[in-house]
Scaffold this motif. Structure first.
Motif, short mmCIF file in Angstrom:
data_model
loop_
_atom_site.label_atom_id
_atom_site.label_comp_id
_atom_site.label_asym_id
_atom_site.label_seq_id
_atom_site.Cartn_x
_atom_site.Cartn_y
_atom_site.Cartn_z
N SER A 1 17.46 12.20 8.46
CA SER A 1 18.24 12.87 9.49
C SER A 1 19.04 11.88 10.33
N ASP A 2 19.97 12.41 11.12
CA ASP A 2 20.76 11.59 12.02
C ASP A 2 19.92 11.00 13.14
N GLU A 3 18.72 11.55 13.36
CA GLU A 3 17.83 11.00 14.39
C GLU A 3 17.40 9.57 14.05
N ALA A 4 17.47 9.22 12.77
CA ALA A 4 17.08 7.88 12.32
C ALA A 4 18.30 7.02 12.04
N SER A 5 19.40 7.27 12.72
CA SER A 5 20.67 6.61 12.41
C SER A 5 20.66 5.11 12.61
N MET A 6 19.70 4.57 13.36
CA MET A 6 19.61 3.13 13.55
C MET A 6 18.37 2.52 12.90
N ILE A 7 17.81 3.23 11.92
CA ILE A 7 16.63 2.75 11.22
C ILE A 7 17.00 2.43 9.78
N THR A 8 16.87 1.17 9.40
CA THR A 8 17.12 0.79 8.02
C THR A 8 16.31 -0.46 7.67
N GLY A 9 15.97 -0.58 6.39
CA GLY A 9 15.26 -1.75 5.90
C GLY A 9 13.80 -1.81 6.29
N THR A 10 13.22 -0.70 6.68
CA THR A 10 11.83 -0.70 7.13
C THR A 10 11.03 0.36 6.40
N ASN A 11 9.83 0.63 6.89
CA ASN A 11 8.91 1.55 6.22
C ASN A 11 8.13 2.35 7.24
N ILE A 12 7.86 3.61 6.92
CA ILE A 12 6.96 4.43 7.72
C ILE A 12 5.79 4.83 6.83
N THR A 13 4.58 4.60 7.33
CA THR A 13 3.37 4.87 6.57
C THR A 13 2.68 6.13 7.07
N VAL A 14 2.32 7.01 6.14
CA VAL A 14 1.56 8.22 6.45
C VAL A 14 0.32 8.20 5.56
N ASP A 15 -0.74 7.57 6.07
CA ASP A 15 -1.92 7.36 5.22
C ASP A 15 -3.24 7.62 5.95
N GLY A 16 -3.19 8.32 7.06
CA GLY A 16 -4.42 8.61 7.80
C GLY A 16 -5.11 7.38 8.35
N GLY A 17 -4.37 6.29 8.47
CA GLY A 17 -4.93 5.05 9.01
C GLY A 17 -5.53 4.13 7.97
N ALA A 18 -5.35 4.43 6.68
CA ALA A 18 -6.03 3.68 5.63
C ALA A 18 -5.67 2.20 5.62
N THR A 19 -4.38 1.88 5.71
CA THR A 19 -3.98 0.47 5.63
C THR A 19 -4.19 -0.27 6.94
N ALA A 20 -4.39 0.45 8.03
CA ALA A 20 -4.64 -0.20 9.33
C ALA A 20 -6.11 -0.52 9.54
N LYS A 21 -6.97 0.08 8.73
CA LYS A 21 -8.41 -0.05 8.91
C LYS A 21 -8.89 -1.47 8.60
N TYR A 22 -9.76 -2.00 9.44
CA TYR A 22 -10.39 -3.29 9.15
C TYR A 22 -11.30 -3.13 7.95
N TRP A 23 -11.20 -4.02 6.98
CA TRP A 23 -11.76 -3.79 5.66
C TRP A 23 -13.26 -3.50 5.60
N PRO A 24 -14.14 -4.10 6.41
CA PRO A 24 -15.57 -3.81 6.21
C PRO A 24 -16.04 -2.50 6.83
N TRP A 25 -15.20 -1.88 7.65
CA TRP A 25 -15.63 -0.65 8.34
C TRP A 25 -15.55 0.54 7.39
N THR A 26 -16.63 1.31 7.30
CA THR A 26 -16.67 2.54 6.53
C THR A 26 -16.69 3.72 7.49
N PRO A 27 -15.57 4.42 7.65
CA PRO A 27 -15.51 5.50 8.65
C PRO A 27 -16.47 6.65 8.38
N HIS A 28 -16.66 7.01 7.11
CA HIS A 28 -17.46 8.18 6.76
C HIS A 28 -18.45 7.81 5.66
N PRO A 29 -19.49 7.06 5.99
CA PRO A 29 -20.44 6.64 4.96
C PRO A 29 -21.15 7.83 4.33
N ALA A 30 -21.39 7.72 3.04
CA ALA A 30 -22.06 8.82 2.33
C ALA A 30 -23.48 8.99 2.85
#
Length: 267
Positions: free
Chosen positions: A238-267
């Protein structure tokens, strides 16, 4: 809503999962959509669903690795609607194998679909945008596998990570024409379409030496659905993003931001 009113879009890989949902989401915001897929029935079904909901759409089937198909799709959109404003490079080839087991020919094919298809469609569409003086938007569908090392999925991970810098490079090259190029990163997805859901479950549950606990590792408690991605891609288009280029938006429920040893929902 009409955030994309009068815009013309091409979506590659218009299956009922991510690609088809994005195509329908763009149409719901007023875009006229050309749906492409290797399967004629898949492309036609996506276009038919858009038309049934009151939108405008046409279907073109073909292989994204074929330069003639990319040129044909771009020409068809221009013949039908006079221009192209938006491109979503979504076409993908799934084949989960590792470096020790994957045949080289299959590795090359996977890269050709992910990277080569994006190259060919970006080139064809960008040329058209420049010819018509259209300051358009191109969105490359990435993956969390582009940003992290996933074992047993070498072709997919390599191809998607290649799209990261493809996005940056093309964004810089096309900036002078006002054409924006961005990445969008989804993750493992729970499709709402029954057929796509069954295919995804089969893929996620296939026997492998590398056990993946997708739902147990995602901070927001559930896997996203394709519908969760629509708002982000519509925004980037959309035109709302008219000054956004060369970047990325992530929609992953926080998966890539999570610190690796933390298990949010252990079995």
């Amino acid at each position: 809503m009409n955030r994309l009113a009068d815009k013309v879009a091409i979506v590659t890989g218009a299956s009922p999962n991510i690609g088809g949902t994005l195509a329908m989401g763009l149409a719901a915001e007023g875009a006229r959509v050309l749906c492409t897929d290797l399967s004629p029935s898949v492309a036609e079904d996506c276009a038919a669903k858009i038309v049934a909901q009151g939108g405008e759409a046409i279907a073109i089937a073909g292989d994204v690795t074929d330069p003639a198909h990319a040129d044909e799709a771009a020409a068809a959109a221009v013949d039908c609607w006079g221009k192209i404003d938006l491109l979503v490079n979504n076409a993908v080839f799934f084949q989960q194998q590792g470096v020790l087991t994957m045949p080289y020919e299959d590795f090359r094919r996977q890269l050709d679909v992910i990277l080569g298809g994006s190259f060919l469609f970006t080139r064809a569409v960008a040329r058209t945008m420049i010819e018509t003086g259209t300051a358009g938007s191109i969105v490359n569908v990435l993956s969390t596998a582009a940003w992290q090392g996933q074992p047993g999925n070498i072709g997919y991970s390599t191809g998607k990570s290649g799209l990261v810098n493809f996005t940056r490079s093309v964004a810089m090259e096309l900036a002078e024409y006002g054409i924006r190029v961005n990445g969008f990163t989804p993750t493992a997805t729970a499709p709402s379409d029954p057929i796509a859901l069954a295919q995804t479950q089969k893929l996620l549950n296939r026997p492998t030496q590398y056990q993946m606990d997708f739902t147990g590792q995602i901070p927001l408690s559930r896997l996203p659905t394709p519908e969760d991605y629509v708002g982000t891609v519509v925004f980037l288009c959309s035109d709302e993003a008219s000054m956004i280029t060369g970047t990325n938006i992530t929609v992953d429920g926080g998966a890539t931001a999570k610190y690796w040893p933390w298990t949010p929902h252990p079995a």
